[in-house]
Design a protein around this motif. Structure first.
Motif, short mmCIF file in Angstrom:
data_model
loop_
_atom_site.label_atom_id
_atom_site.label_comp_id
_atom_site.label_asym_id
_atom_site.label_seq_id
_atom_site.Cartn_x
_atom_site.Cartn_y
_atom_site.Cartn_z
N LEU A 156 0.83 -1.21 0.00
CA LEU A 156 0.00 0.00 0.00
C LEU A 156 0.86 1.26 0.00
N LEU A 157 1.94 1.24 0.77
CA LEU A 157 2.83 2.40 0.87
C LEU A 157 3.73 2.55 -0.36
N GLY A 158 3.87 1.47 -1.13
CA GLY A 158 4.76 1.49 -2.28
C GLY A 158 6.23 1.40 -1.89
N LEU A 159 6.49 0.71 -0.76
CA LEU A 159 7.85 0.57 -0.26
C LEU A 159 8.30 -0.89 -0.36
N PRO A 160 9.58 -1.11 -0.60
CA PRO A 160 10.09 -2.48 -0.61
C PRO A 160 9.89 -3.12 0.77
N ILE A 161 9.37 -4.32 0.80
CA ILE A 161 9.07 -5.00 2.05
C ILE A 161 10.32 -5.16 2.92
N VAL A 162 11.46 -5.41 2.32
CA VAL A 162 12.69 -5.58 3.10
C VAL A 162 13.02 -4.29 3.85
N GLN A 184 0.14 1.93 10.55
CA GLN A 184 -1.21 1.96 9.96
C GLN A 184 -1.99 3.16 10.50
N ARG A 185 -1.83 3.44 11.79
CA ARG A 185 -2.49 4.61 12.39
C ARG A 185 -2.04 5.90 11.72
N ILE A 186 -0.74 5.99 11.40
CA ILE A 186 -0.23 7.20 10.75
C ILE A 186 -0.89 7.39 9.39
N VAL A 187 -1.05 6.31 8.63
CA VAL A 187 -1.76 6.41 7.33
C VAL A 187 -3.18 6.90 7.57
N THR A 193 2.03 8.80 2.32
CA THR A 193 2.78 8.44 3.52
C THR A 193 4.07 7.71 3.14
N GLY A 194 4.00 6.80 2.19
CA GLY A 194 5.21 6.10 1.74
C GLY A 194 6.26 7.06 1.22
N LEU A 233 15.34 10.65 7.50
CA LEU A 233 14.12 10.09 6.92
C LEU A 233 13.15 9.73 8.04
N ALA A 234 11.87 9.98 7.81
CA ALA A 234 10.85 9.58 8.79
C ALA A 234 10.90 8.06 9.00
N LEU A 235 11.28 7.32 7.97
CA LEU A 235 11.38 5.86 8.05
C LEU A 235 12.29 5.42 9.20
N GLU A 236 13.27 6.24 9.54
CA GLU A 236 14.21 5.90 10.60
C GLU A 236 13.59 5.92 12.00
N PHE A 237 12.36 6.40 12.11
CA PHE A 237 11.71 6.56 13.40
C PHE A 237 10.63 5.52 13.65
#
Length: 157
Positions: free
Chosen positions: A49-55, A90-93, A115-116, A130-134
Motif C-alpha cells: 500500500l505504501l509502495g515501499l520495498p518489504i525488506v 497503519q495509524r499514521i496512514v 505516507t510512503g 528520513l521519517a522511516l528511521e523513526f
C-alpha cells in the motif's frame, strides 16, 4: 475497530478506512488488537500500500525479513512489540487521511502513497533524517504522528 487483515477482497480505500478507525480507536481497543496479534501478512500488505520495498519497511519496523517471511507463510502473528509498530504505522496512514479530509480536498488523494513518499523523504524537522528511521519504537511513531499534526497547524516542531 475492525480487527481484520487488509488481505483478501479489501480494497485500497477500505484498508485506509480501516487505518482511520485504528487511528480513532481508544488505547484499550488498540491494546486489545495487539494482544490478539497482528498477522505478519499485514506488514507485507502495508508495504504494498505504501509502495515501499518489504525488506526496507520490515527492517525499519524492527522485523527481520526472514522472520516476516516465515510468519507470513505460516499465517502467524508477529510478536506483540513488532505488531504494535505495524499498527502504529497503519495509524499514521489513517491520520494522514483524516487530516486531508478535515483540511483539504481528499478527492484523488492516496494517503498510503503519500505516507510512503513522506517516509522516504528527508524531513527538516527531523534534522534531515528520513521519517522511516523513526519506525522502530513507539516513541518514534508518536514523534512522527506529532510532526504530522504540527504540519496542519503550521507549527514547526
Amino acid at each position: 475497530m475492525m480487527a481484520r487483515s487488509t488481505s483478501g477482497s479489501m480494497t485500497r480505500q477500505q484498508a485506509i478506512r480501516r487505518f482511520q478507525e485504528l487511528n480513532s480507536a481508544s488505547l484499550g481497543e488498540r491494546e486489545a488488537a495487539i494482544r490478539r496479534g497482528v498477522p505478519a501478512m499485514e506488514l507485507e500488505e502495508l508495504a504494498a500500500l505504501l509502495g515501499l520495498p518489504i525488506v526496507n519497511l520490515s527492517r525499519a519496523l524492527g522485523v527481520p525479513p526472514s522472520t516476516l517471511r516465515r510468519k507470513a507463510k505460516n499465517r502467524d502473528a508477529l510478536p506483540a512489540d513488532q505488531g504494535e509498530r505495524v499498527l502504529g504505522l497503519q495509524r499514521i496512514v489513517g491520520q494522514v487521511q483524516k487530516m486531508v479530509e478535515e483540511c483539504g480536498d481528499p478527492s484523488n488523494f492516496d494517503a498510503a502513497t503519500w505516507t510512503g513518499n513522506w517516509l522516504m523523504a528527508p524531513q527538516p524537522a527531523l534534522g534531515g533524517r528520513l521519517a522511516l528511521e523513526f519506525l522502530r519504537t513507539s516513541t518514534g511513531l508518536q514523534l512522527l504522528s506529532e510532526l504530522l499534526s504540527h504540519n496542519v497547524t503550521g507549527a514547526y516542531a
